[in-house]
Design a protein around this motif. Structure first.
Motif, PDB file in Angstrom:
ATOM      1  N   GLY A 297       9.022   4.209  51.399  1.00 58.70           N
ATOM      2  CA  GLY A 297       8.809   2.655  52.232  1.00 58.70           C
ATOM      3  C   GLY A 297       7.679   3.638  53.109  1.00 58.70           C
ATOM      4  N   CYS A 298       8.675   4.673  53.832  1.00 56.75           N
ATOM      5  CA  CYS A 298       8.559   5.331  54.641  1.00 56.75           C
ATOM      6  C   CYS A 298       7.513   6.273  54.200  1.00 56.75           C
ATOM      7  CB  CYS A 298       9.315   6.274  55.198  1.00 56.75           C
ATOM      8  SG  CYS A 298      10.476   5.705  56.094  1.00 56.75           S
TER       9      CYS A 298
ATOM     10  N   ALA B  72       4.710   1.340  58.904  1.00 57.45           N
ATOM     11  CA  ALA B  72       6.130   1.688  58.233  1.00 57.45           C
ATOM     12  C   ALA B  72       7.173   1.807  59.166  1.00 57.45           C
ATOM     13  CB  ALA B  72       6.032   2.993  57.761  1.00 57.45           C
TER      14      ALA B  72
ATOM     15  N   TYR C  30      18.439   1.056  47.867  1.00 58.94           N
ATOM     16  CA  TYR C  30      18.065   1.080  49.238  1.00 58.94           C
ATOM     17  C   TYR C  30      17.910   1.739  50.165  1.00 58.94           C
ATOM     18  CZ  TYR C  30      17.989  -1.248  53.655  1.00 58.94           C
ATOM     19  OH  TYR C  30      17.122  -1.759  54.800  1.00 58.94           O
TER      20      TYR C  30
ATOM     21  N   LEU D 158       9.497  -3.877  48.072  1.00 56.23           N
ATOM     22  CA  LEU D 158      10.250  -3.351  49.386  1.00 56.23           C
ATOM     23  C   LEU D 158      10.461  -3.295  50.653  1.00 56.23           C
ATOM     24  CD1 LEU D 158       8.218   0.710  49.188  1.00 56.23           C
ATOM     25  CD2 LEU D 158      10.462  -0.078  48.151  1.00 56.23           C
ATOM     26  N   MET D 159       9.433  -5.019  51.367  1.00 65.06           N
ATOM     27  CA  MET D 159       9.471  -5.312  52.826  1.00 65.06           C
ATOM     28  C   MET D 159      10.681  -6.617  52.399  1.00 65.06           C
ATOM     29  SD  MET D 159       6.011  -5.292  54.120  1.00 65.06           S
ATOM     30  CE  MET D 159       6.047  -7.072  54.918  1.00 65.06           C
TER      31      MET D 159
ATOM     32  N   GLN E  37       9.359  -1.775  59.306  1.00 63.07           N
ATOM     33  CA  GLN E  37       9.620  -2.252  57.965  1.00 63.07           C
ATOM     34  C   GLN E  37      10.813  -1.512  57.628  1.00 63.07           C
ATOM     35  OE1 GLN E  37       5.421  -3.091  56.360  1.00 63.07           O
ATOM     36  NE2 GLN E  37       5.206  -4.689  57.672  1.00 63.07           N
ATOM     37  N   PHE E  38      10.334  -0.446  57.180  1.00 63.03           N
ATOM     38  CA  PHE E  38      11.268   0.673  56.650  1.00 63.03           C
ATOM     39  C   PHE E  38      12.207   1.689  56.823  1.00 63.03           C
ATOM     40  CE2 PHE E  38       7.296   0.009  54.029  1.00 63.03           C
ATOM     41  CZ  PHE E  38       7.863  -0.766  53.156  1.00 63.03           C
TER      42      PHE E  38
ATOM     43  N   SER F 276      14.495   3.371  48.293  1.00 63.43           N
ATOM     44  CA  SER F 276      13.261   2.521  48.366  1.00 63.43           C
ATOM     45  C   SER F 276      12.583   2.491  49.995  1.00 63.43           C
ATOM     46  CB  SER F 276      14.023   0.822  48.400  1.00 63.43           C
ATOM     47  OG  SER F 276      14.589   0.453  46.869  1.00 63.43           O
ATOM     48  N   MET F 277      13.757   2.785  50.704  1.00 64.00           N
ATOM     49  CA  MET F 277      13.826   2.634  51.630  1.00 64.00           C
ATOM     50  C   MET F 277      12.621   3.814  52.833  1.00 64.00           C
ATOM     51  SD  MET F 277      13.650   0.185  53.802  1.00 64.00           S
ATOM     52  CE  MET F 277      13.700  -0.687  51.715  1.00 64.00           C
TER      53      MET F 277
ATOM     54  N   SER G  29      13.696  -4.913  52.241  1.00 63.04           N
ATOM     55  CA  SER G  29      14.786  -4.333  53.381  1.00 63.04           C
ATOM     56  C   SER G  29      15.280  -5.022  54.615  1.00 63.04           C
ATOM     57  CB  SER G  29      13.624  -3.620  54.359  1.00 63.04           C
ATOM     58  OG  SER G  29      12.833  -4.292  54.749  1.00 63.04           O
TER      59      SER G  29
ATOM     60  N   LEU H 115      17.002   1.170  56.984  1.00 64.26           N
ATOM     61  CA  LEU H 115      17.145   2.230  57.226  1.00 64.26           C
ATOM     62  C   LEU H 115      18.196   2.780  57.998  1.00 64.26           C
ATOM     63  CD1 LEU H 115      17.556   4.679  54.569  1.00 64.26           C
ATOM     64  CD2 LEU H 115      15.752   6.080  55.540  1.00 64.26           C
TER      65      LEU H 115
END
Length: 430
Positions: A412-413, A377, A405, A82-83, A380-381, A408-409, A86, A385
């Motif tokens: 992550g959040c 979070a 995308y 995920l990182m 990185q997300f 995915s973000m 992003s 986003l």
């Protein structure tokens, strides 16, 4: 669109230089030297690696034992993917903006506006404070373990250890030049590498003995928030990615370097965590150095020294971020009488905030879970986003790619929110 961007960021416009002025000639020479001092691919890779390996790796074995080796492995690799996803999209936006010297805050200002810049800086500052607090916590637990052989710090002792740490830290608020810490950083990195190698040796010694693998947990869902928070915290390089890219001779190669370094660091966390948890089982300490056998005191001392002497590298960027904010400029009023006193007072207040964070969350794993879940979070997300949703793409990703995308973000959040909510609950009920 490009004209509007250039109007919004006059601070990064080309510098106009008067060749008739000798001081300006010196400035030209310095600028030329700075341009020549670009990082090679190897140097950029090492800088990025240094930013990823810090205090988070010490909690990896404990995290693998508490979360189970299968669940924890899955979370570490998922967060790594995920990182990378992003940050690749963030780098794509940077390329479309076509301004090579932009930092995280400048991109936030261009796409989201000034209010989001303050939010961005706030979470970067909290992340830096959290790293400093984790260093202090390790220092305090080391003293407790060395003096009383306890793994948990007694509150009365905690105040004494915190006072000792403050005696080391407070003089650092008077230093305003990052280059003074270069040699200390080199020494600290050497100490960290030596200690991690020693840990692997101790792990192998323990693994030679009989290990009952039936006792090793596969997955413990109740500890999922801990796993997420530590994994997010472990990647501490998020605020430095664009700086490393900007320093390179060939910045076009940075996405490949970032992918390789992040993947390598994840593999290192995974191997280190697995070996440590298999070696010590239910006696795995949340700071793995305190689980090692006899003779490990020297490595505990080395790591304590390494963290304490690198603490200024974490503090100074936070100091500078705050001092560039409008309210801080109004308070310090640079150039006026009493400026240095007011600046020192502002920095001392930040040190007190870090001390308060250490007292408020006295458990190492709980602290990095909270900081990692919250700041990791968001930085990185959430911000990538928002950049994706707000940016006017010249070559917009395919509809399917964009949906993947966004999903995915958001995932992550959500993972970060779970870690933060659980850590707040534990802090409130401990």
């Amino acid at each position: 669109m490009s004209e509007q961007i250039n109007q919004n960021i006059p601070s990064i416009q080309p510098l106009e230089i008067d060749l008739s002025d000798s001081s300006n000639q010196n400035q030209i020479e310095n600028t030329t030297k700075n341009k020549e001092m670009k990082s090679s691919i190897t140097q950029a890779s090492l800088n990025l690696y240094k930013c990823c390996i810090g205090s988070g790796i010490l909690a990896a074995p404990f995290t693998f034992w508490e979360g189970g080796y299968l669940l924890t492995s899955f979370c570490y690799f998922l967060i790594c993917i995920l990182m990378i996803f992003s940050q690749l999209m963030l780098l794509r936006i940077v390329d479309e903006i076509n301004q090579p010297n932009l930092g995280f805050s400048e991109i936030t200002r261009i796409i989201l506006g000034e209010n989001y810049v303050y939010l961005n800086k706030l979470f970067i500052i909290i992340m830096q404070w959290g790293c400093c607090a984790s260093y202090i916590l390790f220092f305090m637990e080391f003293l407790e373990f060395a003096i009383y052989h306890h793994q948990d710090v007694v509150f009365s002792h905690q105040i004494i250890y915190l006072s000792i740490a403050m005696c080391i830290i407070i003089p650092l608020v008077f230093i305003n030049n990052m280059t003074l810490f270069t040699k200390f950083s080199t020494i600290a990195n050497s100490f960290i590498i030596i200690t991690l190698i020693a840990c692997i040796v101790y792990f192998n010694i323990e693994l030679v003995q009989e290990v009952n693998y039936n006792d090793i947990p596969v997955a413990r869902l109740r500890n999922l928030p801990l796993v997420i928070g530590v994994a997010l915290f472990s990647f501490e390089a998020i605020g430095t990615l664009l700086e490393v890219r900007k320093s390179m001779k060939e910045p076009v190669k940075f996405p490949k370097i970032m992918t390789i370094v992040f993947s390598g660091c994840t593999l290192q966390f995974w191997i280190f965590g697995l070996l440590g948890s298999f070696s010590y089982g239910n006696t795995t300490n949340e700071i793995i150095l305190f689980s090692l056998g006899k003779g490990a005191e020297a490595f505990q001392i080395l790591y304590s020294i390494a963290l304490i002497i690198t603490l200024p590298l974490q503090l100074l960027p936070a100091f500078h971020l705050i001092e560039r904010m409008k309210f801080a400029k109004n308070f310090t009023r640079e150039g006026t009488s009493g400026y240095l006193f007011r600046r020192t007072l502002l920095r001392l207040l930040q040190v007190l905030a870090i001390a308060g964070l250490t007292i408020g969350i006295p458990q190492f794993s709980l602290l990095i879970t909270f900081i990692g879940g919250l700041c990791g979070a968001v930085l990185q997300f959430f911000f990538p986003l928002m950049f994706y949703l707000r940016w006017e793409w010249k070559q917009r990703p395919s509809e399917l790619g964009g949906q993947i995308y966004v999903f995915s973000m958001c995932l992550g959040c959500l993972l970060g929110f779970v870690a933060v909510a659980d850590s707040i609950y534990k802090i409130a009920t401990q």
